[in-house]
Design a protein around this motif. Structure first.
Motif, PDB file in Angstrom:
ATOM      1  N   ASN A 174     -10.062   2.418   0.709  1.00 27.08           N
ATOM      2  CA  ASN A 174      -8.910   2.966  -0.008  1.00 27.08           C
ATOM      3  C   ASN A 174      -7.625   2.154   0.100  1.00 27.08           C
ATOM      4  O   ASN A 174      -6.660   2.452  -0.577  1.00 27.08           O
ATOM      5  CB  ASN A 174      -8.626   4.393   0.485  1.00 27.08           C
ATOM      6  N   GLN A 196     -13.079   4.109   5.815  1.00 30.25           N
ATOM      7  CA  GLN A 196     -12.305   4.786   4.770  1.00 30.25           C
ATOM      8  C   GLN A 196     -11.059   3.973   4.411  1.00 30.25           C
ATOM      9  O   GLN A 196     -10.719   3.836   3.234  1.00 30.25           O
ATOM     10  CB  GLN A 196     -11.917   6.188   5.249  1.00 30.25           C
ATOM     11  N   TRP A 213       0.809  -1.222   0.000  1.00 32.29           N
ATOM     12  CA  TRP A 213       0.000   0.000   0.000  1.00 32.29           C
ATOM     13  C   TRP A 213       0.838   1.267   0.000  1.00 32.29           C
ATOM     14  O   TRP A 213       0.466   2.245  -0.652  1.00 32.29           O
ATOM     15  CB  TRP A 213      -0.930   0.022   1.219  1.00 32.29           C
TER      16      TRP A 213
END
Length: 156
Positions: A108, A104, A25
């Motif tokens: 994401n 969130q 990520w």
């Protein structure tokens, strides 16, 4: 998840999941992996000079990892921490905001610069600053939970 190693905190598999997902990520290393041959990856994470913790995928996610700094900050033993629902690391008034934030992250993949108030086992409140929170996804692409790391915190 596999049973953790006593005194270190996580199995190699969970340690690898933390490190690989973080790299996926953020594009960065969670710990200096080049040193993992000299020290095991599990020890590198457990002794890292930053707080690292994670929770699983239960409907009320339970913490499944906390390194030495996390154990000290939350004032818990390994057994206490890994039996604690993640939501209980925040005060009741902070939980709704925490839940919105984790939604969130799920959408994401990761979020950095998170700041929030947490509470230790003894009731000591602290403010975490610039935390990175990321999804734990294994090599098969299966979602395994979420993790967080941060360097800075301030007692309130």
């Amino acid at each position: 998840m596999d049973k953790p190693l006593t005194g270190v905190g996580a199995t190699y598999e969970h340690s690898k999941l933390l490190v690989d997902s973080y790299r996926r990520w953020t594009g960065q290393e969670l710990v200096p992996v080049e040193n993992s041959r000299e020290k095991g990856l599990e020890e590198l994470l457990f002794t890292a000079p930053r707080v690292i913790l994670s929770h699983g995928t239960e409907s009320d996610p339970v913490l499944n990892y906390g390194n030495r700094m996390a154990l000290e900050l939350w004032e818990m033993s390994w057994e206490q921490l890994t039996g604690t629902p993640s939501r209980l690391t925040a005060e009741p008034m902070e939980r709704a905001e925490r839940d919105r934030f984790f939604t969130q992250v799920t959408a994401n993949g990761y979020v950095d610069n998170y700041t929030g108030i947490r509470i230790s086992r003894s009731g000591r409140r602290f403010y975490i600053v610039n935390a990175t929170v990321w999804n734990l996804v294994d090599e098969q692409g299966i979602y395994r939970g979420q993790a967080a790391t941060f360097l800075d915190y301030k007692y309130l």
